[in-house]
Design an enzyme around this catalytic site. Structure first.
Site, PDB file in Angstrom:
ATOM      1  N   SER A  64      -9.849 -29.275 -13.791  1.00 35.41           N
ATOM      2  CA  SER A  64      -8.929 -30.145 -14.513  1.00 35.41           C
ATOM      3  C   SER A  64      -9.606 -31.483 -14.846  1.00 35.41           C
ATOM      4  O   SER A  64     -10.581 -31.875 -14.189  1.00 35.41           O
ATOM      5  CB  SER A  64      -7.685 -30.390 -13.658  1.00 35.41           C
ATOM      6  OG  SER A  64      -8.074 -30.984 -12.435  1.00 35.41           O
TER       7      SER A  64
ATOM      8  N   PHE B 154      -9.830 -21.920 -10.488  1.00 30.91           N
ATOM      9  CA  PHE B 154      -9.210 -20.644 -10.094  1.00 30.91           C
ATOM     10  C   PHE B 154      -9.099 -19.655 -11.242  1.00 30.91           C
ATOM     11  O   PHE B 154      -8.983 -18.447 -11.013  1.00 30.91           O
ATOM     12  CB  PHE B 154      -7.815 -20.891  -9.484  1.00 30.91           C
ATOM     13  CG  PHE B 154      -6.729 -21.079 -10.520  1.00 30.91           C
ATOM     14  CD1 PHE B 154      -6.121 -19.980 -11.112  1.00 30.91           C
ATOM     15  CD2 PHE B 154      -6.325 -22.349 -10.925  1.00 30.91           C
ATOM     16  CE1 PHE B 154      -5.135 -20.136 -12.087  1.00 30.91           C
ATOM     17  CE2 PHE B 154      -5.343 -22.519 -11.888  1.00 30.91           C
ATOM     18  CZ  PHE B 154      -4.748 -21.409 -12.476  1.00 30.91           C
TER      19      PHE B 154
ATOM     20  N   GLU C  45     -10.543 -22.281  -3.906  1.00 23.25           N
ATOM     21  CA  GLU C  45     -10.019 -21.740  -2.646  1.00 23.25           C
ATOM     22  C   GLU C  45      -8.838 -20.799  -2.901  1.00 23.25           C
ATOM     23  O   GLU C  45      -8.394 -20.101  -1.990  1.00 23.25           O
ATOM     24  CB  GLU C  45      -9.619 -22.874  -1.686  1.00 23.25           C
ATOM     25  CG  GLU C  45      -8.549 -23.830  -2.195  1.00 23.25           C
ATOM     26  CD  GLU C  45      -9.118 -24.977  -3.041  1.00 23.25           C
ATOM     27  OE1 GLU C  45     -10.015 -24.728  -3.884  1.00 23.25           O
ATOM     28  OE2 GLU C  45      -8.628 -26.115  -2.890  1.00 23.25           O
TER      29      GLU C  45
ATOM     30  N   LYS D   3     -19.330 -23.445  -4.845  1.00 19.62           N
ATOM     31  CA  LYS D   3     -18.060 -23.728  -4.159  1.00 19.62           C
ATOM     32  C   LYS D   3     -16.960 -23.211  -5.073  1.00 19.62           C
ATOM     33  O   LYS D   3     -16.558 -23.870  -6.012  1.00 19.62           O
ATOM     34  CB  LYS D   3     -17.925 -25.245  -3.941  1.00 19.62           C
ATOM     35  CG  LYS D   3     -17.051 -25.680  -2.775  1.00 19.62           C
ATOM     36  CD  LYS D   3     -15.612 -25.228  -2.830  1.00 19.62           C
ATOM     37  CE  LYS D   3     -14.744 -25.981  -3.812  1.00 19.62           C
ATOM     38  NZ  LYS D   3     -13.379 -25.376  -3.923  1.00 19.62           N
TER      39      LYS D   3
ATOM     40  N   CYS E  57      -8.531 -22.096 -20.289  1.00 17.53           N
ATOM     41  CA  CYS E  57      -8.814 -23.404 -20.896  1.00 17.53           C
ATOM     42  C   CYS E  57      -8.927 -23.292 -22.411  1.00 17.53           C
ATOM     43  O   CYS E  57      -8.897 -24.291 -23.105  1.00 17.53           O
ATOM     44  CB  CYS E  57     -10.097 -23.983 -20.332  1.00 17.53           C
ATOM     45  SG  CYS E  57     -11.528 -23.030 -20.813  1.00 17.53           S
TER      46      CYS E  57
HETATM   47  P1  NAD Z   1      -8.853 -28.045 -10.257  1.00 18.27           P
HETATM   48  O1  NAD Z   1      -9.413 -29.247 -10.933  1.00 18.27           O
HETATM   49  O2  NAD Z   1      -7.624 -28.201  -9.439  1.00 18.27           O
HETATM   50  O3  NAD Z   1      -9.951 -27.389  -9.275  1.00 18.27           O
HETATM   51  C1  NAD Z   1     -11.269 -27.137  -9.707  1.00 18.27           C
HETATM   52  C2  NAD Z   1     -12.201 -27.230  -8.494  1.00 18.27           C
HETATM   53  O4  NAD Z   1     -12.136 -28.559  -7.960  1.00 18.27           O
HETATM   54  C3  NAD Z   1     -11.822 -26.274  -7.358  1.00 18.27           C
HETATM   55  O5  NAD Z   1     -12.996 -25.709  -6.827  1.00 18.27           O
HETATM   56  C4  NAD Z   1     -11.112 -27.185  -6.361  1.00 18.27           C
HETATM   57  O6  NAD Z   1     -11.289 -26.761  -5.035  1.00 18.27           O
HETATM   58  C5  NAD Z   1     -11.785 -28.522  -6.583  1.00 18.27           C
HETATM   59  N1  NAD Z   1     -10.878 -29.654  -6.309  1.00 18.27           N
HETATM   60  C6  NAD Z   1      -9.530 -29.671  -6.443  1.00 18.27           C
HETATM   61  N2  NAD Z   1      -9.042 -30.891  -6.118  1.00 18.27           N
HETATM   62  C7  NAD Z   1     -10.102 -31.650  -5.773  1.00 18.27           C
HETATM   63  C8  NAD Z   1     -10.242 -33.005  -5.342  1.00 18.27           C
HETATM   64  N3  NAD Z   1      -9.195 -33.811  -5.204  1.00 18.27           N
HETATM   65  N4  NAD Z   1     -11.479 -33.470  -5.079  1.00 18.27           N
HETATM   66  C9  NAD Z   1     -12.552 -32.674  -5.208  1.00 18.27           C
HETATM   67  N5  NAD Z   1     -12.478 -31.380  -5.618  1.00 18.27           N
HETATM   68  C10 NAD Z   1     -11.275 -30.870  -5.901  1.00 18.27           C
HETATM   69  O7  NAD Z   1      -8.650 -26.936 -11.398  1.00 18.27           O
HETATM   70  P2  NAD Z   1      -7.959 -25.519 -11.279  1.00 18.27           P
HETATM   71  O8  NAD Z   1      -6.488 -25.713 -11.147  1.00 18.27           O
HETATM   72  O9  NAD Z   1      -8.652 -24.681 -10.291  1.00 18.27           O
HETATM   73  O10 NAD Z   1      -8.293 -24.908 -12.719  1.00 18.27           O
HETATM   74  C11 NAD Z   1      -7.528 -25.155 -13.870  1.00 18.27           C
HETATM   75  C12 NAD Z   1      -8.096 -26.282 -14.687  1.00 18.27           C
HETATM   76  O11 NAD Z   1      -9.447 -25.992 -15.053  1.00 18.27           O
HETATM   77  C13 NAD Z   1      -7.370 -26.492 -16.000  1.00 18.27           C
HETATM   78  O12 NAD Z   1      -7.252 -27.867 -16.219  1.00 18.27           O
HETATM   79  C14 NAD Z   1      -8.296 -25.864 -17.031  1.00 18.27           C
HETATM   80  O13 NAD Z   1      -8.165 -26.365 -18.334  1.00 18.27           O
HETATM   81  C15 NAD Z   1      -9.629 -26.198 -16.455  1.00 18.27           C
HETATM   82  N6  NAD Z   1     -10.654 -25.305 -16.961  1.00 18.27           N
HETATM   83  C16 NAD Z   1     -11.514 -25.806 -17.878  1.00 18.27           C
HETATM   84  C17 NAD Z   1     -12.486 -24.999 -18.427  1.00 18.27           C
HETATM   85  C18 NAD Z   1     -13.445 -25.530 -19.437  1.00 18.27           C
HETATM   86  O14 NAD Z   1     -14.367 -24.819 -19.773  1.00 18.27           O
HETATM   87  N7  NAD Z   1     -13.293 -26.733 -19.941  1.00 18.27           N
HETATM   88  C19 NAD Z   1     -12.584 -23.656 -18.015  1.00 18.27           C
HETATM   89  C20 NAD Z   1     -11.696 -23.180 -17.051  1.00 18.27           C
HETATM   90  C21 NAD Z   1     -10.722 -24.024 -16.528  1.00 18.27           C
END
Ligand code: NAD
Length: 499
Positions: free
Chosen positions: A230, A153, A180, A177, A285
């Protein structure tokens, strides 16, 4: 679901496709604290339709000439530059980040489009003439096919842009994808690609939750997965995409430290800590979440940081504020719970964001900038990724103690050292176990022609995002060994040719 609100549809075959799954998820305006629309959540039939459209578009796009593909990329870039304000407003309305920060995110994304425009240079193969008598060897780079991108997000425009410009330039077709929580930017980009002349089916947006993610992981026609999110989900993606035989790069969470040596310029450090700690409400991040102060600098530094924090305006990103709301009410409450935890663990809360008076609607998901001193390294406030405007200070007594602390962490995304001692900085870049390092630079996100990625639990897989890594990820190499018979064949020889 409120039935009178619009539903963000999928983008399939170059057009908006209303969902028939019957499942949706609410999309908030975080500064207002209200649901403004819903987003479709794909079912299996929609996953299949999205992948089938991308698979059908692949042969034609793969065989489209380099010059035609390049002209579409340039057209896309020009449209994006001309209309970035429109995109920034969409980002602010669903993510909450202030408009100037949304424009900054777009600018960093455009860097990758710039890189992609020069793709012919990076797609070139190599040629060795006469490796054996009359035999030449050369390599070709070819696209993979349908590639999947799953994004978080916090950067709804930039993070997908780390991947799809390069994937599309290389001749792949993409199924994205998005998160959401802020889905609209990806559809807006779909319309922009169409205007730029991209054939239908080359860029597809499939909205959804775990069902859509698992569908992409399992689909036999999806050749690779690029994930950002994450750490627990990144690990899940890495393991399951690999199990399904796909190429995978999965970028995870972070906990970034800023090491401040006693000789550093404390005004520069204080500005940098505030910018990197509270920009985008700490939902980056590469945000700095821990300042590791080598004594005796901590008291003076905390005074300077607190002074700057007093001038920050938290509020609606459309009103020229410095910092916007958090993404959801639940996330705001979770981040705020770490402040309570810190108090219980014996830390001292220097600036408490829970009492913030925002320049915005009362129901917005507000939490002001927060500074916590003397955070014990055993506390969850120190060990866990908070992903909000909470900056911790840990006091140490030497460079070695600070370095050991940073290297003991589970994550290895970014870090920074602040010092005027070139030898100390050089030693740090050599010794620290982190993928991206800033020297007197707090958020060291590499430019587009370098690659982005952390170490340890911040990146699963062996390929970083964009730069040369990105082109390698989205192409597969063929090596061709050729001989043209002139004037006759070479006779029987069961061994390898030796001359
Ligand atoms: P998230 O892991 O909750 O979601 C990321 C994606 O995974 C979304 O598209 C979501 O719909 C999907 N998702 C969520 N739960 C899922 C599940 N149980 N099974 C399958 N898919 C699932 O992350 P977020 O809250 O959207 O973003 C924040 C996180 O992203 C933080 O941890 C941040 O550090 C990380 N991030 C990392 C970088 C990097 O370059 N390393 C960059 C941006 C964000």
């Amino acid at each position: 679901m409120s039935t009178d609100l619009p539903v963000v549809p999928h983008w399939i075959d170059g057009a908006e496709r209303p969902s028939t799954s019957g499942r949706t998820s609410p999309v908030y305006d975080p500064a207002l604290g209200v649901v403004t629309k819903n987003v479709a959540l794909a079912d299996q039939a929609e996953i299949d339709a999205a992948v089938a459209s991308a698979a059908a578009a692949f042969p034609g796009w793969r065989d489209t000439s380099i010059s035609k593909r390049q002209s579409i990329l340039f057209a896309f870039r020009e449209l994006l530059v001309a209309r970035k304000q429109e995109l920034a407003e969409i980002l602010t309305s669903e993510h909450g980040k202030v408009i100037s920060d949304a424009l900054g995110e777009i600018a960093r994304g455009i860097e990758i489009v710039d890189l992609a425009c020069g793709f012919p240079q990076l797609m070139k193969g190599e040629y060795s003439e006469n490796v054996s008598t009359g035999v030449d060897v050369y390599s070709l780079r070819q696209p993979l096919g349908v590639v999947g991108i799953i994004s978080p997000f916090n950067f709804p425009a930039m993070v997908p842009m780390w991947f799809y410009p390069l994937a599309i330039a290389a001749g792949n077709t993409v199924v994205l994808k998005p998160s959401e929580k802020d889905p609209s930017a990806s559809n807006w980009i779909g319309a922009l690609w169409k205007e730029a002349g991209l054939p239908d089916g080359v860029y597809t947006v499939l909205h959804g939750d775990k069902v859509a993610v698992d569908g992409l992981l399992e689909h036999p026609d999806v050749r690779s997965i690029s994930f950002v999110g994450s750490t627990p989900i990144a690990r899940y993606i890495y393991e399951n995409a690999a199990k399904a035989g796909k190429r995978v790069q999965a970028l995870g969470g972070a906990k970034n430290h800023m090491l401040v040596l006693p000789d550093a310029d404390l005004d520069l450090v204080a500005d940098s800590a505030v910018n990197a700690g509270f920009g985008s409400a700490g939902e980056r991040c590469m945000a700095i979440s821990v300042v590791v102060a080598v004594e005796p600098v901590a008291d003076a530094l905390i005074a300077k940081v607190s002074e700057r924090m007093a001038g920050l305006r938290t509020g609606d990103g459309r009103r020229g504020c410095d910092m916007g709301p958090l993404i959801t009410r639940e996330h705001r409450d979770k981040v705020a719970s770490y402040i309570e935890l810190a108090e219980g663990d014996g830390a001292s809360v220097v600036v408490d964001g829970r009492g913030v008076e925002p320049d915005g609607e009362a129901d917005g998901f507000w939490l002001g900038p927060t500074l916590i001193d003397r955070v014990p390294t055993t506390s969850r406030v120190y060990t866990e990724e908070i992903f909000g405007p909470v900056l911790s200070v840990v006091r140490v007594h030497s460079y070695e103690e600070g370095l050991a602390l940073i290297n003991s962490g589970a994550f290895g995304n970014g870090t920074a050292i602040f010092t005027n001692d070139g030898g100390a900085a050089r030693r740090f870049q050599n010794e620290v176990q982190v993928g991206m390092i800033g020297i007197n630079v707090p958020i060291p996100v590499p430019v587009g022609y370098h690659s982005f990625g952390g170490w340890k639990q911040s990146l699963f897989g062996d390929s970083k995002a964009y730069g040369v890594h990105g082109f390698d990820f989205f192409t597969q190499e063929k090596a061709v060994t050729s001989r043209w018979l002139d004037p006759s064949h070479g006779g029987i020889n069961l061994g390898f040719p030796q001359n």
